[in-house]
Design a protein around this motif. Structure first.
Motif, PDB file in Angstrom:
ATOM      1  N   SER A 322       0.858  -1.195   0.000  1.00  0.00           N
ATOM      2  CA  SER A 322       0.000   0.000   0.000  1.00  0.00           C
ATOM      3  C   SER A 322       0.897   1.249   0.000  1.00  0.00           C
ATOM      4  N   GLU A 324       1.008   3.520   2.132  1.00  0.00           N
ATOM      5  CA  GLU A 324       1.516   3.683   3.499  1.00  0.00           C
ATOM      6  C   GLU A 324       2.699   2.738   3.756  1.00  0.00           C
ATOM      7  N   ASP A 325       2.594   1.487   3.247  1.00  0.00           N
ATOM      8  CA  ASP A 325       3.725   0.532   3.366  1.00  0.00           C
ATOM      9  C   ASP A 325       4.974   1.120   2.711  1.00  0.00           C
TER      10      ASP A 325
END
Ligand SMILES: [Zn+2]
Length: 453
Positions: A322, A324-325
């Motif tokens: 993602s 965010e990852d």
């Protein structure tokens, strides 16, 4: 009507890269400083007058789609064999050339271009060597060599994942004589399948073996080597070849790797007795070669067999990171040096490299019929459970699977293995298929096999 003639040809082309190239297979980069033994693309072409097919096995860790596509184009052009009748597989030697970008090793596009030509050359040479032949097969077992490499451990002794989470239930390669090992997390498949071809004078043309073992290793880490697959082939080419009355194309032995994603040669219950490098590799190869020779002596040859080949393309989702990852991976890498040492940083780099990956991939699954033998291929490191299920449900009397064929889509763990966690499930360029990939690929494989009947 003209009677049908069964013909076979085999050849091998040297694919050893120059010294100084990257050797993929570890989380850290390695450079080749020595060639312990040469690497080959080994090819068997079968032609029963109705169908013609080629099976190529390369001494490589993995073969991504690009060189496979290039090779199949060349094979179609020069040998007239369509891509759905061609299997190009890697053995999974961890001492091979720069074919795959995994962890801190990078594929070399120049080597891959040359490799595609050498693969095609092996097929062209095998076609040139086609001669009337007879074919047979047999099944043996080699016990005590293969082990599950994932273990349930005593509470609190499974190390954290690269993301610092503590929910892995199993540990990969816990080490020999580790007192915290409780029990293996999966089965093994000690079956050895042997396909053998001889010409009309009884001289051997080729032997194709199938055994389910990730690799052996135990080499010097800067050596190029074909691992036990090459040692096994050398033993058979020495001990099964006959001195023909007239000059003939050389006999070729080739070992294919089964669904060995979670299978290795490490018995965690005992210490390793390795008095010198390559000792264990030779010991394993000798044991499998002895059983191969025993099976070969029992084989009944047939003058003609049906051949069929079917390909299925399976669309699968990827476990793409993602945004965010990716952001948190970038934060970790900010403070890291050029050579990454911690698991956290190594996997952060993998996450960043996968940021722009496609959400879907197309996985090729092949099925071949050679007489009463069914063969299925998977485009990655399928777990042994996939192979056992295919063998159990196949309608062919003898069935085997060839891992790492026609593309490299990383590990293919079972759904249950994804829930257990562990190295093979950690997201990286070597593990990114959706959690339900295994049942989708097994069902495609069984469907393709049925269509070969
Ligand atoms: Zn592997």
């Amino acid at each position: 009507m003209k009677s049908r003639v069964f013909r076979a040809g085999a050849a091998k082309s040297n694919i050893t890269p120059p010294l100084g190239t990257s050797i993929p297979g570890e989380m850290f980069g390695r450079t080749a400083l020595h060639v312990h033994d040469d690497l080959h693309a080994r090819c068997l072409v079968l032609d029963n007058g109705v169908e013609k097919m080629a099976i190529v096995v390369c001494d490589a860790i993995a073969l991504p789609k690009a060189p496979v596509l290039r090779a199949t184009q060349l094979i179609r052009k020069h040998a007239g064999i369509p891509h759905d009748h061609v299997i190009i597989a890697a053995t999974h030697t961890h001492e091979g050339g720069p074919t795959a970008s995994v962890f801190q090793s990078d594929a070399d596009p120049k080597y891959l271009d040359w490799l595609a030509i050498r693969i095609s050359d092996s097929v062209r040479r095998a076609v040139n060597n086609l001669r009337p032949a007879r074919i047979g097969w047999g099944v043996g077992r080699v016990n005590g060599v293969v082990f599950s490499r994932r273990y349930f451990m005593k509470p609190g002794t499974v190390p954290p994942s690269p993301w610092g989470t503590a929910d892995d239930q199993v540990m990969m390669n816990p080490g020999r004589e580790n007192p915290n090992v409780v029990k293996p997390a999966g089965p093994v498949d000690p079956e050895l399948v042997i396909l053998a071809i001889q010409d009309m004078e009884g001289d051997p043309v080729a032997v194709l073996g199938n055994y389910t073992l990730h690799y052996v290793g135990g080499e010097r880490s800067s050596d190029i080597s074909a691992d036990y697959y090459g040692v096994w082939a050398d033993i058979l080419e020495r001990e099964w070849a006959k001195r023909a009355a007239a000059p003939k194309p050389p006999f070729v032995a080739m070992m294919t790797n089964g669904c060995s994603g979670n299978i290795n040669n490490i018995d965690v219950r005992s210490a390793l007795n390795q008095p010198y490098p390559y000792h264990q590799m030779h010991k394993v190869a000798r044991g499998i070669a002895d059983e191969s020779l025993r099976v070969l002596r029992t084989i009944k040859y047939r003058d003609w067999v049906p051949l069929a080949s079917r390909e299925t393309a399976v669309e699968l989702e990827t476990r793409k990171p993602s945004p965010e990852d990716v952001r948190s991976a970038r934060r970790i890498l900010k403070n890291a040096g050029p050579v990454l040492e911690s698991l956290e940083a190594i996997y952060a780099r993998e996450t960043v490299l996968m940021a722009r990956w496609a959400g879907k991939v197309v996985a090729p699954v092949h099925a071949l019929r050679i007489g009463d033998v069914g063969i299925v291929t998977f485009p990655g490191e399928a777990f042994v459970e996939l192979g056992l299920e295919v063998k159990k449900k196949s309608r062919f009397r003898t069935t085997f699977c060839v891992n790492l064929s026609n593309d490299y889509l990383g590990y293919i763990p079972t759904v249950a293995a994804h829930a257990q966690g562990g190295y093979e499930t950690w997201r990286a360029r070597s593990s990114f298929l959706e959690r339900d990939a295994a049942p989708a690929l097994v069902s495609a494989a069984l469907d393709s096999l049925r269509r070969c009947l």
